[in-house]
Design an enzyme around this catalytic site. Structure first.
Site, PDB file in Angstrom:
ATOM      1  N   THR A  32       0.588  -0.827  -0.032  1.00  0.00           N
ATOM      2  CA  THR A  32      -0.006   0.101   0.011  1.00  0.00           C
ATOM      3  C   THR A  32       0.558   0.870   0.220  1.00  0.00           C
ATOM      4  OG1 THR A  32      -1.781  -1.158   0.720  1.00  0.00           O
ATOM      5  CG2 THR A  32      -1.502   1.268   1.217  1.00  0.00           C
ATOM      6  N   TYR A  45      -8.105   0.647  -3.943  1.00  0.00           N
ATOM      7  CA  TYR A  45      -6.891   1.698  -4.602  1.00  0.00           C
ATOM      8  C   TYR A  45      -6.054   0.292  -4.634  1.00  0.00           C
ATOM      9  CZ  TYR A  45      -4.534  -0.451  -0.878  1.00  0.00           C
ATOM     10  OH  TYR A  45      -4.174  -1.598   0.959  1.00  0.00           O
ATOM     11  N   THR A 111       2.002  -4.428   3.720  1.00  0.00           N
ATOM     12  CA  THR A 111       1.490  -4.477   6.002  1.00  0.00           C
ATOM     13  C   THR A 111       1.014  -6.067   5.764  1.00  0.00           C
ATOM     14  OG1 THR A 111      -0.270  -3.685   5.815  1.00  0.00           O
ATOM     15  CG2 THR A 111       1.528  -2.472   6.136  1.00  0.00           C
ATOM     16  N   ASP A 112       0.240  -7.351   5.263  1.00  0.00           N
ATOM     17  CA  ASP A 112      -0.573  -8.359   5.179  1.00  0.00           C
ATOM     18  C   ASP A 112      -0.059  -9.301   5.295  1.00  0.00           C
ATOM     19  OD1 ASP A 112      -3.101  -6.810   4.315  1.00  0.00           O
ATOM     20  OD2 ASP A 112      -3.188  -7.948   2.510  1.00  0.00           O
ATOM     21  N   LYS A 184       0.138  -8.035  12.679  1.00  0.00           N
ATOM     22  CA  LYS A 184      -1.190  -6.771  12.174  1.00  0.00           C
ATOM     23  C   LYS A 184      -2.026  -7.631  13.294  1.00  0.00           C
ATOM     24  CE  LYS A 184      -2.497  -4.734   8.387  1.00  0.00           C
ATOM     25  NZ  LYS A 184      -3.029  -4.877   7.037  1.00  0.00           N
ATOM     26  N   GLU A 305      -3.543 -28.778  28.361  1.00  0.00           N
ATOM     27  CA  GLU A 305      -5.053 -30.238  28.873  1.00  0.00           C
ATOM     28  C   GLU A 305      -4.053 -31.619  28.579  1.00  0.00           C
ATOM     29  OE1 GLU A 305      -8.566 -28.473  27.148  1.00  0.00           O
ATOM     30  OE2 GLU A 305      -7.443 -26.431  28.034  1.00  0.00           O
TER      31      GLU A 305
HETATM   32  N1  ASP Z   1      -2.715  -6.080   0.866  1.00  0.00           N
HETATM   33  C1  ASP Z   1      -1.715  -4.733   0.678  1.00  0.00           C
HETATM   34  C2  ASP Z   1      -0.434  -5.257   0.939  1.00  0.00           C
HETATM   35  O1  ASP Z   1       0.281  -6.410   1.447  1.00  0.00           O
HETATM   36  C3  ASP Z   1      -1.920  -4.659   2.210  1.00  0.00           C
HETATM   37  C4  ASP Z   1      -0.792  -2.936   2.855  1.00  0.00           C
HETATM   38  O2  ASP Z   1       0.237  -2.638   2.402  1.00  0.00           O
HETATM   39  O3  ASP Z   1      -1.085  -2.656   3.608  1.00  0.00           O
HETATM   40  O4  ASP Z   1       0.723  -5.526  -0.076  1.00  0.00           O
END
Ligand code: ASP
Length: 346
Positions: A32, A45, A111-112, A184, A305
């Site tokens: 992103t 986007y 971010t994923d 995340k 357990e």
């Molecule tokens: N789907 C995107 C990625 O991980 C999300 C992001 O970058 O925030 O490339």
């Protein structure tokens, strides 16, 4: 006279080396932070559009922090991350540090799966120089896009002498987060990352890091994993646990030829009989099993357990990190006690 010249020469070299900016290489992978939308307030986007040169150009004053070099490794959404790219990132960083071609590395990343790439490099790059990963929750074209400041902070951190030998760090929303714990925790908010077990390593303030703690685990320079000659990694999968889970997924994994399975158990790493039977079958076939949990914090230990203590537990590693550690452990050993030792130390 000669003595004076010598002193003057020494002082010039000292001044030059003191004023020389740190050499930072930015390895861009997409996400992103390189995303573009048709409107400034639009939620949808396309990630991985802008080049690293365009991203650097959008960050005011960044060139004052360091001598920057941007390298476009790929331009993908990080859900499409590939083993091949991890190995390329490892090799590139190892090469840059081994030959003293830079003082620190910043990686821009979606971010994923950012926490996974961070942990993989944390376990494999055996150097003390800083490696900082950053990204953005809002595309570059957004109103108050978070990418430019995140990148500024990442370069500032990678340039800091205080960032040496701290393991791979993620910088998002001013926080400095350790690769061994960062995850995340929000799907859309710019404050999307946290270290649920240990808290952040520190924060960025005015372009400088303020550290609160150190990682309690082995990482980077103290890692025992040497993947220099590895061309493909062991195949490790994750099986998710939930109320009346069937044996469909676990059987498919067992039959797929996997080398290892991490079970994302419920609660303290628990799973039902269907999954238990599948894991028994896996273990009997020589597939290593690690018990982890789908719960964000608290971890999993052997005091459980009624579960099988033959296979290791992941302690504080979430299933996606446990999968990576198991992958690397299997490059060294198939012994469950030894793998348990590894899970304790990393
Ligand atoms: N789907 C995107 C990625 O991980 C999300 C992001 O970058 O925030 O490339």
């Amino acid at each position: 006279m000669y003595k004076r010249l010598l002193i003057a020469g020494f002082l010039i070299i000292l001044a030059l080396s003191l004023s020389a900016k740190p050499r930072i290489v930015i390895l861009a992978t997409g996400g992103t932070i390189a995303g573009s939308a048709s409107g400034a307030a639009q939620a949808s986007y396309q990630p991985g559009v802008l080049s690293i040169q365009q991203i650097i150009a959008s960050v005011p004053d960044i060139e004052q922090l360091a001598e920057l070099k941007g390298i476009q490794v790929c331009n993908i959404s990080s859900q499409n991350m590939e083993e091949r790219i991890w190995l390329e990132l490892f090799k590139t960083i190892d090469n840059l540090f081994t030959h003293d071609l830079c003082d620190g590395v910043v990686i821009t990343h979606g971010t994923d799966t950012m926490e996974e790439t961070a942990y993989f490099l944390n376990l494999t790059v055996r150097h003390t120089k800083p490696i900082v990963i950053t990204g953005a929750m809002r595309p570059a074209t957004s109103l108050s896009a978070d990418g430019p400041f995140n990148l500024f902070n990442a370069v500032a951190l990678a340039s800091s002498p205080e960032a040496q030998n701290r393991g791979v760090m993620v910088v998002m929303n001013d926080y400095i987060l350790s690769a061994d714990d960062v995850t995340k925790t929000n799907t859309v908010n710019p404050n999307a990352f946290s270290c649920p077990n240990y808290g952040p390593l520190g924060i960025m303030r005015d372009g400088l890091p303020i550290f609160f703690r150190e990682s309690p685990f082995r990482h980077t320079a103290s890692s025992e994993f040497n993947i220099t000659n590895i061309v493909s990694l062991p195949k490790t999968e994750i099986i998710y646990s939930y109320a009346f889970a069937s044996d469909v997924a676990i059987n498919a994994i067992v039959d797929s030829g996997a080398d290892g399975i991490v079970v994302a158990g419920v609660g303290h790493g628990n799973y039902n009989r269907a999954i238990s039977k599948g894991l028994e079958k896996a273990y009997a076939r020589g597939i290593m099993v690690v018990r982890s949990s789908r719960i964000a914090s608290g971890g999993v230990d052997q005091a459980a357990e009624e579960y099988d203590t033959r296979w290791p537990v992941s302690y504080n590693k979430n299933p996606q990190k446990a999968r990576i550690l198991l992958m690397l452990a299997l490059t060294k050993t198939k012994d469950s006690k030894e793998i348990q030792r590894i899970f304790k130390e990393y």
